[in-house]
Every structure is written in C-alpha cells, then in structure tokens.
Design a protein around this motif. Sequence first.
Motif, PDB file in Angstrom:
ATOM      1  N   VAL A  58       0.860  -1.180   0.000  1.00 51.42           N
ATOM      2  CA  VAL A  58       0.000   0.000   0.000  1.00 51.42           C
ATOM      3  C   VAL A  58       0.901   1.236   0.000  1.00 51.42           C
ATOM      4  O   VAL A  58       1.844   1.315   0.794  1.00 51.42           O
ATOM      5  CB  VAL A  58      -0.917   0.015   1.243  1.00 51.42           C
ATOM      6  N   VAL A  59       0.625   2.181  -0.868  1.00 51.07           N
ATOM      7  CA  VAL A  59       1.448   3.385  -0.987  1.00 51.07           C
ATOM      8  C   VAL A  59       0.706   4.585  -0.409  1.00 51.07           C
ATOM      9  O   VAL A  59      -0.454   4.832  -0.749  1.00 51.07           O
ATOM     10  CB  VAL A  59       1.816   3.654  -2.464  1.00 51.07           C
ATOM     11  N   GLY A  89       2.831  -0.987  -9.827  1.00 50.19           N
ATOM     12  CA  GLY A  89       2.499  -2.273  -9.226  1.00 50.19           C
ATOM     13  C   GLY A  89       1.968  -2.245  -7.809  1.00 50.19           C
ATOM     14  O   GLY A  89       1.832  -3.298  -7.182  1.00 50.19           O
ATOM     15  N   ALA A  90       1.655  -1.067  -7.266  1.00 51.42           N
ATOM     16  CA  ALA A  90       1.096  -1.004  -5.917  1.00 51.42           C
ATOM     17  C   ALA A  90      -0.260  -1.710  -5.873  1.00 51.42           C
ATOM     18  O   ALA A  90      -1.030  -1.674  -6.831  1.00 51.42           O
ATOM     19  CB  ALA A  90       0.944   0.444  -5.466  1.00 51.42           C
ATOM     20  N   ASP A  91      -0.547  -2.335  -4.743  1.00 52.59           N
ATOM     21  CA  ASP A  91      -1.824  -3.028  -4.570  1.00 52.59           C
ATOM     22  C   ASP A  91      -2.907  -2.123  -3.994  1.00 52.59           C
ATOM     23  O   ASP A  91      -4.098  -2.404  -4.130  1.00 52.59           O
ATOM     24  CB  ASP A  91      -1.642  -4.224  -3.628  1.00 52.59           C
ATOM     25  N   GLY A  92      -2.483  -1.051  -3.317  1.00 46.36           N
ATOM     26  CA  GLY A  92      -3.454  -0.159  -2.717  1.00 46.36           C
ATOM     27  C   GLY A  92      -2.847   1.202  -2.450  1.00 46.36           C
ATOM     28  O   GLY A  92      -1.626   1.391  -2.564  1.00 46.36           O
ATOM     29  N   MET A 119      -7.415  -0.422  -7.361  1.00 44.06           N
ATOM     30  CA  MET A 119      -6.526  -0.694  -6.232  1.00 44.06           C
ATOM     31  C   MET A 119      -7.313  -0.615  -4.919  1.00 44.06           C
ATOM     32  O   MET A 119      -8.347   0.042  -4.847  1.00 44.06           O
ATOM     33  CB  MET A 119      -5.387   0.321  -6.180  1.00 44.06           C
ATOM     34  N   GLN A 120      -6.816  -1.274  -3.880  1.00 45.50           N
ATOM     35  CA  GLN A 120      -7.416  -1.152  -2.557  1.00 45.50           C
ATOM     36  C   GLN A 120      -7.374   0.303  -2.100  1.00 45.50           C
ATOM     37  O   GLN A 120      -6.380   0.998  -2.305  1.00 45.50           O
ATOM     38  CB  GLN A 120      -6.665  -2.009  -1.532  1.00 45.50           C
ATOM     39  N   LEU A 121      -8.455   0.737  -1.457  1.00 45.09           N
ATOM     40  CA  LEU A 121      -8.544   2.102  -0.965  1.00 45.09           C
ATOM     41  C   LEU A 121      -8.514   2.095   0.561  1.00 45.09           C
ATOM     42  O   LEU A 121      -9.262   1.352   1.207  1.00 45.09           O
ATOM     43  CB  LEU A 121      -9.834   2.767  -1.451  1.00 45.09           C
ATOM     44  N   VAL A 122      -7.653   2.935   1.113  1.00 40.14           N
ATOM     45  CA  VAL A 122      -7.516   3.048   2.561  1.00 40.14           C
ATOM     46  C   VAL A 122      -7.620   4.526   2.946  1.00 40.14           C
ATOM     47  O   VAL A 122      -6.910   5.368   2.394  1.00 40.14           O
ATOM     48  CB  VAL A 122      -6.155   2.496   3.033  1.00 40.14           C
ATOM     49  N   GLY A 146     -16.609   1.089  -1.108  1.00 41.83           N
ATOM     50  CA  GLY A 146     -15.782  -0.101  -1.246  1.00 41.83           C
ATOM     51  C   GLY A 146     -14.386  -0.006  -0.658  1.00 41.83           C
ATOM     52  O   GLY A 146     -13.486  -0.754  -1.060  1.00 41.83           O
ATOM     53  N   TYR A 147     -14.187   0.897   0.298  1.00 40.52           N
ATOM     54  CA  TYR A 147     -12.880   0.997   0.950  1.00 40.52           C
ATOM     55  C   TYR A 147     -12.582  -0.269   1.748  1.00 40.52           C
ATOM     56  O   TYR A 147     -13.482  -0.894   2.310  1.00 40.52           O
ATOM     57  CB  TYR A 147     -12.831   2.208   1.887  1.00 40.52           C
ATOM     58  N   GLU A 148     -11.311  -0.613   1.805  1.00 44.95           N
ATOM     59  CA  GLU A 148     -10.882  -1.797   2.556  1.00 44.95           C
ATOM     60  C   GLU A 148     -10.728  -1.506   4.039  1.00 44.95           C
ATOM     61  O   GLU A 148     -11.105  -2.319   4.889  1.00 44.95           O
ATOM     62  CB  GLU A 148      -9.527  -2.299   2.023  1.00 44.95           C
TER      63      GLU A 148
END
Length: 214
Positions: A58-59, A89-92, A119-122, A146-148
């Motif tokens: 996660v970035v 290539g970041a996942d989130g 991408m995953q959202l945080v 849809g945030y993780e």
Amino acid sequence: MLLKEACVENFTDIPAVIANGAARIELCDNLAVGGTTPSKGVIAEAAKYCHEKNIPLVVLIRPRKGNYVYSDTEIKIMEADIFEAQALGADGISFGALTNDGKLDYEVMEQLGAAAGGMQLVLHMAFDEMDLPEQKKAIDWAVSEGYERILTHGGPLSASLAETQDHLKELIEYAASRITILPGGGITADNCQEIAADLGVVQVHGSKIVPLKN
C-alpha cells in the motif's frame, strides 16, 4: 492470526520487516512529518520485492506535511501519484482529504478514488481530525465506496493508546465488520498482541510493529 501491517520509510527496511512477520507494507517517505508519497523508484523496487514475497504493498499518497486540506494543484499532484503507483504495481493507496471545517472532502476523495483504478482504498489518519459524528458519516461513506480499511489512532497522535482506546472501541463497534478499522500509532511488536486482543481486532499497523533485526 494477527495481521501486522508495517509502515516503512523508503525501501531499506522492507526485507527485514517481511522476514520478521509483516504481512502487508504501507510504504511512505518522511516519517518524521507523518509520511509523504515515496518516489517512483522506491515504489517500483518495493512492489517488485513485495510481490516476490506475496506481500501486498500500500502506498501513502500525501504531497506534503501539515494539514489535509489541499489546493487544486496538490489534488492534481496526488492524482498523478496515484496513477504512477498503480502503474508501478502497488496493490493499494492510503490517502485522505478534509475540508476547512473539519469534514471529509467527499468530492476530492471521490476524484482520487476514481484514479485508483481498482486498487485497494484506505482512508488514513486524516480520519482522526474529524469529530465522532463526522467519523461515523465517513465510515458509512467509505463502506458504500468499497474501501478496505480506515487507519486510525482513535484521537491525536499526542494521546496515548490508553487514552484513545475507548474511542477506538466505539469506532469498531459502529463499523460492525462492514469495514476494517485498523488501529495504529504507538502499536509495537511488544504490545500489539495485547492491544489487538483488548480491541477485538485482527489487524494492526505501525512503524515498529515487527523487529527490524533478528
């Protein structure tokens, strides 16, 4: 089993924290000011290494230190950084934007979330700048979008976890498993198990969440 998300500055410590039990990485730069967006080169190497180890990356997307009220130019910078993070290539991504009156800036959040392309959202600790009614609105909104996860200390970082614990429990209860409330700030390898058990969570976050040396 407790999932430990290590907040890591630059690439240097990533191999060690993964070797010592970190199951997810939040990558940033400038931790001394609370973190800012890392460079393209750092993201690329981190993503390559994390994916070789099957560890999500996660970035942090934050263009500067200070508050979370951003100008139009800063929003464009964040949007460009999100595109880059995805391409590398970041996942989130972990991000947050507020209005001058202490509310989540939903318009900006929607714009930046749309740039994430799946991408995953945080939602990061900008969340802690809001009062409880606004936090509850933000939780409901994040669920609908849809945030993780929501990363929170439960109050200002100057307050201890003992002081913010009750607030964290209230947030966790309100979220009701609709979204992960991820406690962070002051959680270490030494106290994470106890804190997780007390809060009833299975994920924790911190820059000292695992040892950096064997």
